[in-house]
Design an enzyme around this catalytic site. Sequence first.
Site, mmCIF file in Angstrom:
data_model
loop_
_atom_site.group_PDB
_atom_site.id
_atom_site.type_symbol
_atom_site.label_atom_id
_atom_site.label_comp_id
_atom_site.label_asym_id
_atom_site.label_seq_id
_atom_site.Cartn_x
_atom_site.Cartn_y
_atom_site.Cartn_z
ATOM 1 C CG ASP A 1 44.679 44.499 37.309
ATOM 2 O OD1 ASP A 1 44.964 45.620 36.790
ATOM 3 O OD2 ASP A 1 43.752 43.787 38.207
ATOM 4 C CB SER A 2 47.226 44.731 41.451
ATOM 5 O OG SER A 2 46.313 45.282 40.616
ATOM 6 C CB CYS B 1 47.159 47.166 36.265
ATOM 7 S SG CYS B 1 47.025 47.671 38.649
ATOM 8 C CD GLU C 1 39.671 42.905 45.346
ATOM 9 O OE1 GLU C 1 40.545 42.838 46.775
ATOM 10 O OE2 GLU C 1 40.829 42.783 44.378
ATOM 11 C CB CYS D 1 41.161 52.040 39.952
ATOM 12 S SG CYS D 1 41.074 50.290 40.627
ATOM 13 C CG HIS E 1 38.858 46.883 41.292
ATOM 14 N ND1 HIS E 1 40.607 47.217 41.128
ATOM 15 C CD2 HIS E 1 38.655 45.439 42.937
ATOM 16 C CE1 HIS E 1 40.428 45.398 41.432
ATOM 17 N NE2 HIS E 1 39.817 44.783 42.967
#
Lengths: 267, 267
Positions: B10-11, B73, B152, B184, B186
Site C-alpha cells: 500500500d502507499s 491501495c 491520519e 480508499c 483509509h
Amino acid sequence: MDNRPIGVFDSGLGGLTVAKELMNHLPHESIIYFGDTGRVPYGTRSRETIIKYAASDINFLLTQDVKAIVIACGTASSVALGYALQHYDIPIVGVVASTAAAAASATVNKKVGIIGTSGTISSGSYERALKQLDDQITTHARACPLFVPLVENGYTDNAVARLVAQDYLSPLKDSGVDTIILGCTHYPLLKGVISDIMGKDTALIDSGAPMARQVGKLLADHDMLAEGTAQYSYFVSDTVDNFSRYGSLFMQRELSDSVSRIDIERY
Amino acid sequence: MDNRPIGVFDSGLGGLTVAKELMNHLPHESIIYFGDTGRVPYGTRSRETIIKYAASDINFLLTQDVKAIVIACGTASSVALGYALQHYDIPIVGVVASTAAAAASATVNKKVGIIGTSGTISSGSYERALKQLDDQITTHARACPLFVPLVENGYTDNAVARLVAQDYLSPLKDSGVDTIILGCTHYPLLKGVISDIMGKDTALIDSGAPMARQVGKLLADHDMLAEGTAQYSYFVSDTVDNFSRYGSLFMQRELSDSVSRIDIERY
C-alpha cells in the site's frame, strides 16, 4: 559580481511564496527552483528521511551551477540545515533564522506563537532561534498538520478552514501571543482565517520577505550579487501538469516560465 | 500447497485494513506487508509516478519470495494494475475488481456511488469495472482528497470530518445511490460519519472482505493455499516509529509483530 543562479528548493510548490519574494527584492538574481512534488509532503516524515530528501535536493541543485542555496521549506530548514551546512561548501540558508529575527523584532509583549508542520514543531528550531535572539521571549508552538492539505485543496477561506484553524489556534490565542510565525510556506494563504481568529493586532510573520533580505545581504557581503536580466527555471519530481495551477496559486500571478521534470531518486 | 507468504503493499499503512481481512479469512496464510510511508500519499500524484512507485514496491516484494501480490491501495490498483499484469509473471490482484463485484451485488436500484483519491477517481477504474459487470448500473464518482489527511490526523468523528464529508457526499446523496464504494483503504475509518450523512440504508462497500475472498479463491484454484502457522512481517520506507500507533489504528488491535525499514528508492 556573480551571475550564476540562486538554487531554491522546497518539498513541493509552497516554496514559490519564498521565490516570489526573492524575485521582488532581488530582481537581477536568476533562480533555479526545485519542488519535490514526487515526494511531498516532508512535514509528516521522520528526521532521517527529511535529511535524506533534502540532501538529494541539494545534490540536484549543485548540478545546475548555483552560487547559493535557499531552503524555502520550513520543515527541511528546521531539520536538515545543520546537516547541509556540515556537508556542503556552498552558502546555504534556511528560513528559520531570518523569520525568527523578524518575529523577535515584531513582538512587543515578548510572547511569540509558532505554527508549522509536525516535523518543524517537533524539531524545536524556531524556539531555539528565538531564545538565542532574546532569552526574554516565551514561545507557544503548535503543529497544524491539516493546514497543508486544506490549502492544497483550495480550502483557504471556508467553514472547514475556520473550524480547523479554531481548533489549532485557540491555545495560542489563550496564551496571549502578539506575534505568530507562519512556519510553513503554505500558511500565508491562510492569513485571512488566521487573522480573523487571532485578531487584527496579532502580527503574522511569514518567511518570504525576511529570507529575501537575508539572501540579499549574504550576496552583497560576498560581492556575489548578479547584474543584468534574471532568468527563472523550475524543476519538479512529479509530472509538470499541476505546476501552472499550483504555481499561480502560490505566486499569485500567471506562470509561463519553463518547467521540467527530473528523477530526484537518482541524486 | 504453497507456504510462501502473500505480498501486500500500500502507499502507506491504510492497506493494513485489507491485510486484517486477509488474516481473518485466510488464517494459514503468511503475509509480508510493505507500506511506502516514505513516499505516501499516492492519490495526489501523476499516473506516471504512481506506476513507477508501484513497480518498485512489487520489485521489493519479489525479493521476499512471495507467491502472489495483493495491491491493497485503491490508487495503485486503479492506475498501475494493468502495468503490473503486463510486466510481472506472478499472480497480482488489485482491489478494484472484487470491490466492484461486491457493490454490483449489493445495489438494488443500480445506482452506485464511488469515492476515492483524485488518482483513483480520475482513472475511472471502478466505473469501468461496474459497467463490465452490469451495464444497467449508473455511477456517481467523487474524489475526496481531504479524507486521508483527516483520518491520519484522527479527525474521524468530529465537526470537521462531518463538514468535509457533507461537502463531498451531498451530490452523491442527491443522486439517489443506494450503495457506495469506499475506494480508499483509509475510508473505512470514516464509515460512521459517511453513514450518518448517506443514511443507514446506503450500503458501504470496502475492499477488505471482497479482496480476501478473491485471494482465497485464486489460491485455491491454483492449489496454492498454505497450511500451518502464519507469520506476519512488515516493512516501511520511512522510520518504524509511527508504525505501532498507525498500525493499531488501521488493524484495530495492538501490533507487536516485527517491522523493518527498507530503502525503497533502490528497487
